[in-house]
Design an enzyme around this catalytic site. Structure first.
Site, PDB file in Angstrom:
ATOM      1  N   GLU A   1       0.790  -1.227   0.000  1.00  0.00           N
ATOM      2  CA  GLU A   1       0.000   0.000   0.000  1.00  0.00           C
ATOM      3  C   GLU A   1       0.830   1.289   0.000  1.00  0.00           C
ATOM      4  O   GLU A   1       0.441   2.279  -0.605  1.00  0.00           O
ATOM      5  CB  GLU A   1      -0.926   0.020   1.233  1.00  0.00           C
ATOM      6  CG  GLU A   1      -2.081  -0.956   1.167  1.00  0.00           C
ATOM      7  CD  GLU A   1      -3.199  -0.466   0.260  1.00  0.00           C
ATOM      8  OE1 GLU A   1      -3.097   0.649  -0.272  1.00  0.00           O
ATOM      9  OE2 GLU A   1      -4.169  -1.220   0.071  1.00  0.00           O
TER      10      GLU A   1
ATOM     11  N   SER B   1     -33.190 -15.658  55.358  1.00  0.00           N
ATOM     12  CA  SER B   1     -32.459 -16.008  56.583  1.00  0.00           C
ATOM     13  C   SER B   1     -30.941 -15.923  56.437  1.00  0.00           C
ATOM     14  O   SER B   1     -30.221 -16.333  57.345  1.00  0.00           O
ATOM     15  CB  SER B   1     -32.838 -17.431  57.007  1.00  0.00           C
ATOM     16  OG  SER B   1     -34.198 -17.507  57.357  1.00  0.00           O
TER      17      SER B   1
END
Length: 676
Positions: A82, A336
């Site tokens: 590129e 509980s």
């Protein structure tokens, strides 16, 4: 010789003017670099492995690129293909521009492109129509980027925003989506495809355009071979490599958890363990699939030594109602599960010992009269028996001695945010012992890990580098006593006690069920791990009969089997005797009986009067079992253990209870025959 060259004054003015123009434009039109921060958040586990990632606006996967984590061969071949002068030009490659211009005049078209990586990045950040004017603007912007960013930052930004088809941007997302791996080690074929895709991302998508993908890959391989970057044999072999046909989903473990921890555009290092998290998700998903469609599951697993959250289920199934809610952060009645802490505070302050005697009998505390879950009572019980079998009345009696407000203050000082049912104005009450407040799964994880750590409490650690402050909850001996009691709690159906089974985790655990069966809990710990399990409906709907012991405890035990190094040798321990001085809880009934029914100043409605009426059953709490009742001085006889009074007429009465020691309690009541 160059030192002696004299430039015309006009030329110097032109250069300075041009420089001033460029600097002025740079100030007036700064480069578009704010978008560089718009990247997908990524969440990693404690070892740096991917847990999950999230899309940016528009549903795009855009993972920030890191050159250190990308195959160097890919980077070299990308630049060779590129932009081979990337490291020497200043954003615009003059030689490439000349070559492209020459090809236009010779061929009538730009056979060779002039766009550098920097110019392509400009186009990705601020797309424009492909015109000559756009080229000029892109060139200027490229020069600007080179002033603001380093070459490394430019290349990383390009590899973050480059399109790879569909909603995939950047090499990291592309490599994981098409190859199922990070781009650190790539094959020749994979490198060629990743170079080819950004040039025509939709035409070359391998999952839907196999032919286009092969053509694009072949083009890249051919150019790399002709330029000598790779050999012809490498190109031939790469051309024959199979092409990926489907997209691979990016990791999404702990999806809701990670979303809550992630920061926009950043990588977050958590304390989670990827392998444990994966196993837990499979286990809970299978578990919840056997439950009603309205039910979900939440789990927090903590490593006790560091208070690090190693696995977390915010919601076992996001497809279920409320499945997108983190249920570990929702305030629910803990049932509980707070009882161990009520007893622990009482032990710490010398009110009781593990073997102190409590009275498990119908008891009224002012206007509050708790009942045992199965409405059965056991008379005189030891503390370890009351806690192990989760008896309600003894727990409330102990909290009555500790003080509801004092107990709540202790929890708040430990960093636990309690929500009262009646709002902030409501006074802390004895119902706190039975779940009369709102806590979260994560709150309970802090508390139970505190018992495992011999009474030291710290905040949970969710991020790898986080620090937390330690606070004292119990004395070490108190924490060990509580652990000894909870380790010998009755195991769920089908489970063998750990001291009878080889390689079984020594789990200290407690279950809880909120009022109306809305929440089922199981909280447990070993020396190394703490696990909190919640099962219920996110909308708070009731589930009759579904208790913590029935539905949450089995999952708790299954989860402990997932965890490494969770097995400790823990032989059966003999329960202790009570020390001198606190053999019995100093309750009010040590000095006088207390009338349970009818309470003082009560109005009793009688549909019928006289000997054929149903009457009223009189009851009282007392140190001794034998209590005699009198109404207006007349003795009421007890038959088969029940004392039934049948008033002859409406009016006011005085009910008296007398125990064997002659101690007296009275209730002044009124009998009415018509409702107001």
């Amino acid at each position: 010789m160059c030192k002696n060259i004299q430039y015309p004054k006009a030329f110097k003015v032109f250069l300075f003017g041009l420089l001033g123009l460029v600097l002025g434009l740079n100030i007036v039109f700064p480069p578009e670099i704010s978008r560089l921060k718009e990247v997908s958040p990524v969440v990693l586990d404690k070892d740096g492995q991917w847990i999950s990632a999230y899309t940016v606006k528009g549903g795009t996967w855009r993972i920030a690129a890191d050159l250190k984590q990308i195959d160097k061969r890919f980077l070299d071949r990308l630049l060779a293909y590129e932009d081979k002068r990337f490291h020497t030009h200043s954003g615009v490659d003059p030689l490439a521009v000349l070559r492209a211009t020459r090809s236009v005049f010779r061929e009538g078209d730009a056979v060779s492109g002039a766009s550098t990586i920097t110019m392509q990045l400009v186009r990705l950040l601020d797309p424009r129509p492909r015109t000559l004017t756009s080229k000029v603007i892109e060139s200027f912007r490229a020069l600007q980027l080179e002033l603001f960013l380093s070459k490394t930052e430019i290349l990383e930004s390009y590899l973050t925003f480059a399109p790879y088809g569909g909603n995939i941007e950047g090499i990291e997302a592309a490599s994981r989506t098409y190859f199922g791996k990070a781009p650190k080690r790539l094959t020749d074929a994979e490198i060629a495809l990743l170079i080819a895709l950004p040039q025509a991302p939709e035409a070359r998508r391998p999952d839907i355009r196999q032919k286009g993908a092969r053509t694009g890959r072949a083009k890249v391989l051919d150019k790399l071979a002709r330029s000598g970057v790779i050999s012809k044999i490498q190109a031939l072999e790469a051309n024959e490599a199979p092409m990926p046909k489907t997209r691979i989903a990016l990791p999404e473990l702990a999806w809701i958890t990670g979303y809550g921890l992630a920061e926009p555009g950043k990588t977050t290092h958590t304390t989670l363990d990827k392998n444990l998290q994966s196993d837990l998700e499979v286990l809970t998903r299978n578990f919840v699939s056997n439950l009603d469609d309205t039910v979900n599951v939440a789990v927090t697993i903590v490593e006790n030594k560091t208070l690090s959250v190693r696995a977390h289920i915010a919601s076992a199934d996001r497809a279920r109602p409320g499945g997108w809610i983190d249920m570990t952060r929702q305030k629910r009645s803990p049932g509980s599960t707070l009882k161990p802490f009520v007893y622990g505070v009482a032990m710490d302050t010398g009110i009781i010992s593990p073997a102190s005697i409590l009275n498990d009998a119908p008891t009224r505390f002012g206007q509050y009269q708790p009942e045992n879950f199965n409405r059965r009572y056991h008379g005189k019980v030891r503390v370890f028996e009351a806690l192990r079998h989760s008896l309600n009345v003894p727990a409330v009696a102990v909290l009555d001695k500790v003080g509801g407000q004092k107990f709540e203050d202790i929890l708040v000082n430990l960093g636990i945010d309690i929500t009262r049912r009646g709002g902030a104005e409501e006074q802390a009450g004895l119902a706190l012992a039975l779940g009369g407040a709102g806590l979260t799964v994560n709150d309970l994880a802090v508390l139970y890990a505190g018992i495992a750590n011999e009474g030291r409490v710290s905040d949970l650690r969710w991020l790898r580098d986080a620090e937390s402050q330690t606070r004292r909850m119990f004395l070490p001996k108190t924490a060990r006593d509580i652990s000894s009691i909870l380790r010998q709690a009755p195991t769920p159906s089908g489970r063998v006690p750990n001291w009878l089974s080889e390689n079984s985790p020594a789990i200290a655990y407690k279950t809880g069920t909120s009022y109306g069966f809305r929440d089922a809990w199981a909280a447990g710990y070993t020396d190394k791990w703490t696990v909190i399990v919640w099962v219920g409906r996110p909308d708070g709907g009731p589930r009759p009969g579904q208790t913590g012991r029935l539905v949450a405890a089995p999952l708790l035990f299954d989860i402990f089997s997932l965890q490494p190094n969770s097995f400790e040798i823990n032989p059966f321990q003999q329960d202790p005797k009570a020390p001198e001085g606190i053999t019995r809880l100093n309750s009010d009934f040590d000095t006088a009986p207390q009338i349970i029914f009818p309470p003082d100043k009560a109005e009793l409605f009688a549909a019928r009067l006289g000997a054929k009426s149903r009457g009223f059953t009189l009851s009282a709490r007392a140190e001794t079992d034998k209590v005699r009742f009198f109404v207006d001085g007349r003795s009421i006889r007890s038959v088969n253990g029940r004392t039934v009074w049948r008033p002859e007429s409406a009016g006011f009465y005085s009910v008296t209870a007398i125990d064997e020691e002659g101690r007296i309690a009275r209730s002044n009541i009124e009998v009415i025959t018509a409702l107001p």
